[in-house]
Design an enzyme around this catalytic site. Structure first.
Site, mmCIF file in Angstrom:
data_model
loop_
_atom_site.group_PDB
_atom_site.id
_atom_site.type_symbol
_atom_site.label_atom_id
_atom_site.label_comp_id
_atom_site.label_asym_id
_atom_site.label_seq_id
_atom_site.Cartn_x
_atom_site.Cartn_y
_atom_site.Cartn_z
ATOM 1 N N CYS A 1 0.745 -1.117 0.070
ATOM 2 C CA CYS A 1 0.050 0.050 0.201
ATOM 3 C C CYS A 1 0.854 1.447 0.157
ATOM 4 O O CYS A 1 1.525 1.685 1.122
ATOM 5 C CB CYS A 1 -0.912 -0.139 1.250
ATOM 6 N N CYS B 1 -0.177 4.046 2.173
ATOM 7 C CA CYS B 1 -0.196 4.051 3.664
ATOM 8 C C CYS B 1 1.254 4.048 3.972
ATOM 9 O O CYS B 1 1.740 4.850 4.948
ATOM 10 C CB CYS B 1 -0.288 2.600 4.302
ATOM 11 N N ASP B 2 2.441 3.451 3.238
ATOM 12 C CA ASP B 2 3.594 3.363 3.539
ATOM 13 C C ASP B 2 4.547 4.480 2.779
ATOM 14 O O ASP B 2 5.997 4.434 3.034
ATOM 15 C CB ASP B 2 4.194 2.137 3.396
#
Ligand code: FAD
Ligand code: NAP
Length: 315
Positions: free
Chosen positions: A136, A139-140
């Site tokens: 993701c 997200c990261d």
């Protein structure tokens, strides 16, 4: 141990689940929706959404899902944060167990458990997950500021992840196993125009390279699908974006599933192999898999559940 009885239990809170809840609540069925661990579903891990009708300007995935949650709540759905870990569809009322110990008894169920990211299944991929390998970018991505990264895959997700990563990374290499992308043309155009993105065609990820102590990714070994020749590419991050698998583990043996685990049922309604259990969204749809189609199917699920309850004399 608490027990909840409802006429309509909706499992999952992505676009399908919230839309089913909105329609079931407006039919005065007082639905209960169990959100699952990823409340809001897949759109919670994306940023721009440009193709959900009704919004002339670009909207954010988490914002859209918050609006759906509020709408479902305002019309009278009961929203519960829990994860269903067991289901018994052998007789009505159907029974589901929540992770927190709650027992849900329901006259109808609408399964909207969606799908989750697929992994390649490489040992090195598992080893470095959370240490440079991610599923993701939104997200990261932040952790890879100024670094070089690779994105694996050729669908909409991979292209969007590559484009998104240009906000953080110094260079992005998209690795695709064929010589043509599966992603929509509009995304492809953006990808090819971006000076930070390079595409390596006809290659697969053979191994994630890294170091110990602390665990960190240092590169990827790529294999040419035509010649078999390998090459190492130095990167500090790897984003695997090769598609999704349906969340149907708990329904194995309880409902008919196809070989990939998608729920099988009527092609024109949301019926499943068990009367009174309906399924909507990515958990049954491996063709379209869009927020708007999931929402549409959620609506169908609620209407199908309403008719079923009427036929059974439960109002
Ligand atoms: P999901 O959104 O997958 O929701 C599933 C829900 O089920 C979650 O709430 C989860 O917590 C819950 N759940 C799962 N198991 C359980 C359980 N055992 N008990 C209780 N709850 C459970 N589509 C577009 O149209 N436009 C886009 O721009 C777009 N961008 C995307 C970007 C990314 C990165 C990704 C991954 C997908 C994108 N999609 C986009 C696709 C879209 O997100 C999906 O098609 C849509 O979210 C599917 O909705 P759904 O309700 O079927 O399932
Ligand atoms: P997808 O469309 O199934 O694409 C998966 C990609 O990964 C394909 O290019 C596939 O290659 C490749 N792949 C699969 N297995 C592989 C493996 N083992 N090794 C190497 N490559 C592999 O999945 P997705 O991109 O996650 O999209 C899922 C759904 O969500 C789609 O319906 C998509 O339209 C939707 N979505 C929409 C948006 C949007 O509308 N903006 C954004 C994201 C996702 P092949 O091409 O060779 O099959």
């Amino acid at each position: 141990m608490s027990e909840i009885y409802t006429k309509v239990l909706i499992i999952g809170s992505g676009p399908a689940g919230y839309t089913a809840a909105i329609y079931a609540a407006r039919a005065s069925l007082e639905p209960v929706i169990v959100t699952g661990l990823e409340a809001g579903g897949q759109l919670m891990i994306t940023t721009d959404v440009e193709n959900y009708p009704g919004f002339a300007d670009v909207i954010q995935g988490p914002w859209l899902m918050e609006q759906m949650r509020l709408q479902a709540g305002h019309v009278g759905s009961k929203i519960i944060q829990d994860q269903i870990i067991y289901a018994d569809f052998s007789k009505r009322p159907f029974i589901c167990h929540g992770e927190g110990g709650t027992i849900y008894k329901a006259e109808t169920i609408i399964i909207c458990t969606g799908a989750q990211a697929k992994w390649l299944g490489l040992e090195s991929e598992m080893k470095f997950r959370g240490f440079g390998v991610s599923g993701c970018a939104t997200c990261d991505g932040f952790f890879f500021r100024g670094k070089e990264v690779a994105v694996i895959g050729g669908g909409n997700t991979a292209v969007e992840e590559a484009l998104y990563m240009t906000n953080h990374a110094s260079k992005v290499t998209l690795v695709h196993r064929r010589d043509k992308l599966k992603a929509e043309k509009i995304l492809q155009t953006r990808l090819f125009k971006d000076p930070k993105i390079n595409v390596i065609w006809n290659h697969v990820l053979e191994e994630v390279l890294g170091k110990e102590d602390p665990l960190a990714v240092t590169g990827v070994r790529l294999k040419d699908t035509q010649t078999g020749v390998t090459q190492d590419l130095p990167v500090e991050g790897v984003f695997v974006a090769i598609g999704h698998v349906p969340n149907t583990e708990i329904f194995k043996g309880k409902l008919k599933l196809d070989a990939e685990g998608y729920i099988i049922g009527s092609p024109t309604t949301t019926e499943t192999s068990v009367k009174g259990v309906f399924a909507a969204g990515d958990v049954r749809d491996k063709v379209y898999r869009q927020a708007v189609t999931a929402a549409g199917m959620g609506c169908m699920g609620a209407l199908d559940a309403t008719s079923f309850l009427q036929d059974e004399g439960i109002n």
